[in-house]
Design a protein around this motif. Sequence first.
Motif, PDB file in Angstrom:
ATOM      1  N   GLY A  88     -23.260 -55.294  59.757  1.00 14.40           N
ATOM      2  CA  GLY A  88     -24.624 -55.133  60.236  1.00 14.40           C
ATOM      3  C   GLY A  88     -25.471 -54.276  59.323  1.00 14.40           C
ATOM      4  O   GLY A  88     -26.612 -54.627  58.987  1.00 14.40           O
ATOM      5  N   HIS A  89     -24.931 -53.137  58.894  1.00 18.60           N
ATOM      6  CA  HIS A  89     -25.694 -52.254  58.006  1.00 18.60           C
ATOM      7  C   HIS A  89     -25.980 -52.922  56.666  1.00 18.60           C
ATOM      8  O   HIS A  89     -27.078 -52.780  56.102  1.00 18.60           O
ATOM      9  N   ASN A  90     -24.990 -53.634  56.134  1.00 18.95           N
ATOM     10  CA  ASN A  90     -25.214 -54.291  54.853  1.00 18.95           C
ATOM     11  C   ASN A  90     -26.177 -55.459  54.981  1.00 18.95           C
ATOM     12  O   ASN A  90     -26.955 -55.737  54.061  1.00 18.95           O
ATOM     13  N   GLU A  91     -26.172 -56.127  56.130  1.00 17.34           N
ATOM     14  CA  GLU A  91     -27.184 -57.154  56.371  1.00 17.34           C
ATOM     15  C   GLU A  91     -28.569 -56.525  56.431  1.00 17.34           C
ATOM     16  O   GLU A  91     -29.528 -57.049  55.835  1.00 17.34           O
ATOM     17  N   ILE A  92     -28.694 -55.407  57.128  1.00 16.44           N
ATOM     18  CA  ILE A  92     -29.982 -54.711  57.207  1.00 16.44           C
ATOM     19  C   ILE A  92     -30.512 -54.373  55.816  1.00 16.44           C
ATOM     20  O   ILE A  92     -31.717 -54.428  55.560  1.00 16.44           O
ATOM     21  N   GLN A  93     -29.610 -54.062  54.891  1.00 10.07           N
ATOM     22  CA  GLN A  93     -30.022 -53.694  53.533  1.00 10.07           C
ATOM     23  C   GLN A  93     -30.160 -54.897  52.604  1.00 10.07           C
ATOM     24  O   GLN A  93     -30.344 -54.736  51.398  1.00 10.07           O
ATOM     25  N   GLY A  94     -30.078 -56.125  53.152  1.00 13.65           N
ATOM     26  CA  GLY A  94     -30.405 -57.308  52.368  1.00 13.65           C
ATOM     27  C   GLY A  94     -29.228 -58.114  51.885  1.00 13.65           C
ATOM     28  O   GLY A  94     -29.398 -59.013  51.050  1.00 13.65           O
ATOM     29  N   ASN A  95     -28.036 -57.840  52.401  1.00 10.74           N
ATOM     30  CA  ASN A  95     -26.878 -58.624  52.018  1.00 10.74           C
ATOM     31  C   ASN A  95     -26.847 -59.953  52.788  1.00 10.74           C
ATOM     32  O   ASN A  95     -27.109 -59.984  53.985  1.00 10.74           O
ATOM     33  N   ARG A  96     -26.528 -61.038  52.079  1.00 10.75           N
ATOM     34  CA  ARG A  96     -26.339 -62.329  52.731  1.00 10.75           C
ATOM     35  C   ARG A  96     -24.910 -62.382  53.252  1.00 10.75           C
ATOM     36  O   ARG A  96     -23.957 -62.398  52.464  1.00 10.75           O
ATOM     37  N   PRO A  97     -24.715 -62.379  54.565  1.00 13.03           N
ATOM     38  CA  PRO A  97     -23.343 -62.314  55.095  1.00 13.03           C
ATOM     39  C   PRO A  97     -22.492 -63.504  54.666  1.00 13.03           C
ATOM     40  O   PRO A  97     -22.948 -64.645  54.691  1.00 13.03           O
ATOM     41  N   ARG A  98     -21.259 -63.212  54.229  1.00  9.34           N
ATOM     42  CA  ARG A  98     -20.267 -64.246  53.945  1.00  9.34           C
ATOM     43  C   ARG A  98     -19.280 -64.291  55.095  1.00  9.34           C
ATOM     44  O   ARG A  98     -18.955 -63.248  55.659  1.00  9.34           O
ATOM     45  N   ARG A  99     -18.803 -65.465  55.408  1.00 13.28           N
ATOM     46  CA  ARG A  99     -17.869 -65.592  56.517  1.00 13.28           C
ATOM     47  C   ARG A  99     -16.481 -65.147  56.048  1.00 13.28           C
ATOM     48  O   ARG A  99     -15.845 -65.809  55.232  1.00 13.28           O
ATOM     49  N   PRO A 100     -15.995 -64.011  56.546  1.00 15.07           N
ATOM     50  CA  PRO A 100     -14.670 -63.549  56.130  1.00 15.07           C
ATOM     51  C   PRO A 100     -13.562 -64.339  56.815  1.00 15.07           C
ATOM     52  O   PRO A 100     -13.798 -65.073  57.779  1.00 15.07           O
ATOM     53  N   VAL A 101     -12.357 -64.166  56.308  1.00 15.66           N
ATOM     54  CA  VAL A 101     -11.173 -64.748  56.921  1.00 15.66           C
ATOM     55  C   VAL A 101     -10.630 -63.770  57.955  1.00 15.66           C
ATOM     56  O   VAL A 101     -10.671 -62.563  57.764  1.00 15.66           O
ATOM     57  N   ILE A 102     -10.144 -64.276  59.067  1.00 10.31           N
ATOM     58  CA  ILE A 102      -9.469 -63.439  60.060  1.00 10.31           C
ATOM     59  C   ILE A 102      -7.968 -63.639  59.881  1.00 10.31           C
ATOM     60  O   ILE A 102      -7.455 -64.749  60.026  1.00 10.31           O
ATOM     61  N   ALA A 103      -7.272 -62.569  59.499  1.00  8.81           N
ATOM     62  CA  ALA A 103      -5.835 -62.669  59.216  1.00  8.81           C
ATOM     63  C   ALA A 103      -5.170 -61.325  59.453  1.00  8.81           C
ATOM     64  O   ALA A 103      -5.640 -60.296  58.946  1.00  8.81           O
ATOM     65  N   LEU A 104      -4.105 -61.325  60.221  1.00 10.08           N
ATOM     66  CA  LEU A 104      -3.319 -60.103  60.368  1.00 10.08           C
ATOM     67  C   LEU A 104      -2.756 -59.700  59.011  1.00 10.08           C
ATOM     68  O   LEU A 104      -2.523 -60.547  58.139  1.00 10.08           O
ATOM     69  N   PHE A 105      -2.500 -58.404  58.846  1.00 13.57           N
ATOM     70  CA  PHE A 105      -2.012 -57.934  57.555  1.00 13.57           C
ATOM     71  C   PHE A 105      -0.679 -58.582  57.178  1.00 13.57           C
ATOM     72  O   PHE A 105      -0.411 -58.815  55.997  1.00 13.57           O
ATOM     73  N   ARG A 106       0.120 -58.910  58.176  1.00 16.02           N
ATOM     74  CA  ARG A 106       1.420 -59.505  57.880  1.00 16.02           C
ATOM     75  C   ARG A 106       1.278 -60.817  57.121  1.00 16.02           C
ATOM     76  O   ARG A 106       2.196 -61.244  56.394  1.00 16.02           O
ATOM     77  N   GLU A 107       0.110 -61.490  57.252  1.00 17.48           N
ATOM     78  CA  GLU A 107      -0.107 -62.760  56.568  1.00 17.48           C
ATOM     79  C   GLU A 107      -0.372 -62.581  55.080  1.00 17.48           C
ATOM     80  O   GLU A 107      -0.236 -63.542  54.308  1.00 17.48           O
ATOM     81  N   VAL A 108      -0.773 -61.390  54.678  1.00 20.35           N
ATOM     82  CA  VAL A 108      -1.079 -61.156  53.259  1.00 20.35           C
ATOM     83  C   VAL A 108      -0.207 -60.053  52.664  1.00 20.35           C
ATOM     84  O   VAL A 108      -0.369 -59.706  51.493  1.00 20.35           O
ATOM     85  N   ALA A 109       0.715 -59.522  53.454  1.00 21.21           N
ATOM     86  CA  ALA A 109       1.493 -58.362  53.004  1.00 21.21           C
ATOM     87  C   ALA A 109       2.261 -58.651  51.717  1.00 21.21           C
ATOM     88  O   ALA A 109       2.308 -57.808  50.805  1.00 21.21           O
ATOM     89  N   ASP A 110       2.849 -59.825  51.599  1.00 21.71           N
ATOM     90  CA  ASP A 110       3.616 -60.139  50.388  1.00 21.71           C
ATOM     91  C   ASP A 110       2.703 -60.202  49.162  1.00 21.71           C
ATOM     92  O   ASP A 110       3.054 -59.698  48.087  1.00 21.71           O
ATOM     93  N   ALA A 111       1.537 -60.823  49.319  1.00 24.01           N
ATOM     94  CA  ALA A 111       0.597 -60.909  48.195  1.00 24.01           C
ATOM     95  C   ALA A 111       0.075 -59.530  47.812  1.00 24.01           C
ATOM     96  O   ALA A 111      -0.102 -59.226  46.624  1.00 24.01           O
ATOM     97  N   VAL A 112      -0.183 -58.685  48.816  1.00 23.64           N
ATOM     98  CA  VAL A 112      -0.633 -57.317  48.538  1.00 23.64           C
ATOM     99  C   VAL A 112       0.470 -56.530  47.824  1.00 23.64           C
ATOM    100  O   VAL A 112       0.222 -55.814  46.849  1.00 23.64           O
ATOM    101  N   ARG A 113       1.700 -56.689  48.304  1.00 20.42           N
ATOM    102  CA  ARG A 113       2.829 -55.997  47.672  1.00 20.42           C
ATOM    103  C   ARG A 113       2.933 -56.399  46.190  1.00 20.42           C
ATOM    104  O   ARG A 113       3.070 -55.545  45.307  1.00 20.42           O
ATOM    105  N   ASP A 114       2.846 -57.696  45.923  1.00 18.16           N
ATOM    106  CA  ASP A 114       2.957 -58.171  44.541  1.00 18.16           C
ATOM    107  C   ASP A 114       1.853 -57.588  43.661  1.00 18.16           C
ATOM    108  O   ASP A 114       2.106 -57.187  42.510  1.00 18.16           O
ATOM    109  N   ARG A 115       0.624 -57.519  44.200  1.00 24.50           N
ATOM    110  CA  ARG A 115      -0.495 -56.996  43.397  1.00 24.50           C
ATOM    111  C   ARG A 115      -0.311 -55.507  43.130  1.00 24.50           C
ATOM    112  O   ARG A 115      -0.603 -55.020  42.011  1.00 24.50           O
TER     113      ARG A 115
END
Length: 404
Positions: A88-115
């Motif tokens: 909301g605050h970033n929209e107020i300051q002129g950001n065009r909202p992007r639709r984020p992904v909804i994902a529990l951390f367990r779904e990306v934990a392996d990729a995060v670990r690798d990075r």
Amino acid sequence: MRKRAIVLVLDGFGVGAMADVAQVQPRDQGAHTLASLVRAQGHLEIPTLLRLGLGRIAPEAGLPPAGTPEAAWGRCNLAHHGADTYAGHNEIQGNRPRRPVIALFREVADAVRDRLVQAGHRVETAIPGGSALLVDGQILVGDNLETDPGRIYNVTGPLDAVPFDRILRVGRLVREVARVSRVIALGGVRITVDDILAHTRNTPAGQTGVVTPELHIYNEHYRVRHLGYGIDPAVQAPSLVAATGLPVAMIGKMADVVECPAARWRDPVVDTDLVLQQVLEQLDQMQGGGYIAATVQETDLSGHEEDPAKYAAILARADRGIARLLERLQPGDLLIILADHGNDPLIGHSLHTREQVPLLVTGPDVRPVDLGVRTTMADVAATVCDHLGAPAPEFGTSFLGLLH
């Protein structure tokens, strides 16, 4: 004529559920933060907001009959998905909202670990049966348990053992991989990694993260940086105004959630009276023009506590501060008051509510006109940039021409 602009966000102060709420956020059907406050309290001590035209914006809320407003008035729809302070605050300051992904951390934990390992960090599982990761034996990466599952990840570390820059570097690596709305890098004092692990939980929803409020990390010494999805500060109002040479001040929650490296003043102060006092002080220092962006956060905190009496008391304090601010406005000044989403204390849950927000615009040169229903809160940023002679932000349509 030198020109100044002040944007004041009353966090969580909604004026009725969005038309799409049944499809987007069904739990918020019937939400109306302002009407709930009136219903619970019977009377709100907000003479300044009423004088400006709040009653004209939301006559259904049960406020006293509205006279002729002293400000321009309207409502804003939320262009971002859901109902989020950061988005909301970033929209107020002129950001065009992007639709984020909804994902529990367990779904990306392996990729995060690798990075993280690729970047030279040591990574292990934080607690048995969970997905959270412990980085370098000090920093915990996992789900944020204070919001809807799958929307935010937290990167939490003890500042007495790890400098905040290291916590932030880990957060940026997580941000490279994750596509959720936010990654929050958070550091606290007088806590250890053992304290963090002792307050880490696996939830029935499949999350693993820190129960942050019980960790007592939020005090005057904590450090935080919100890393958003698809956010480019360079095309938002604060950075665009600063690039013209005008001073920019970020006060309250605004300083936490909107980046502007060139801001002259940043203070994530929480106390409502101090927020308004800092607005006055910064206004006095901007005699040659400038931009102040500030947030009253305690309204939102009261909504989370589902405490309408406390909410009403905070709103009354904000109203008194706004009255003092109006007395200091000079020709060339533009004051815009709005919210970032709703937080109905009577809706039956403690989360943000997807509501339209009020829009009040005033100043010595502003005529009281109906601004209608704006498609996005980013119209505020477009208007600020238009008023101060800065390039237009990436999103939003200026309504400056309607005000004069």
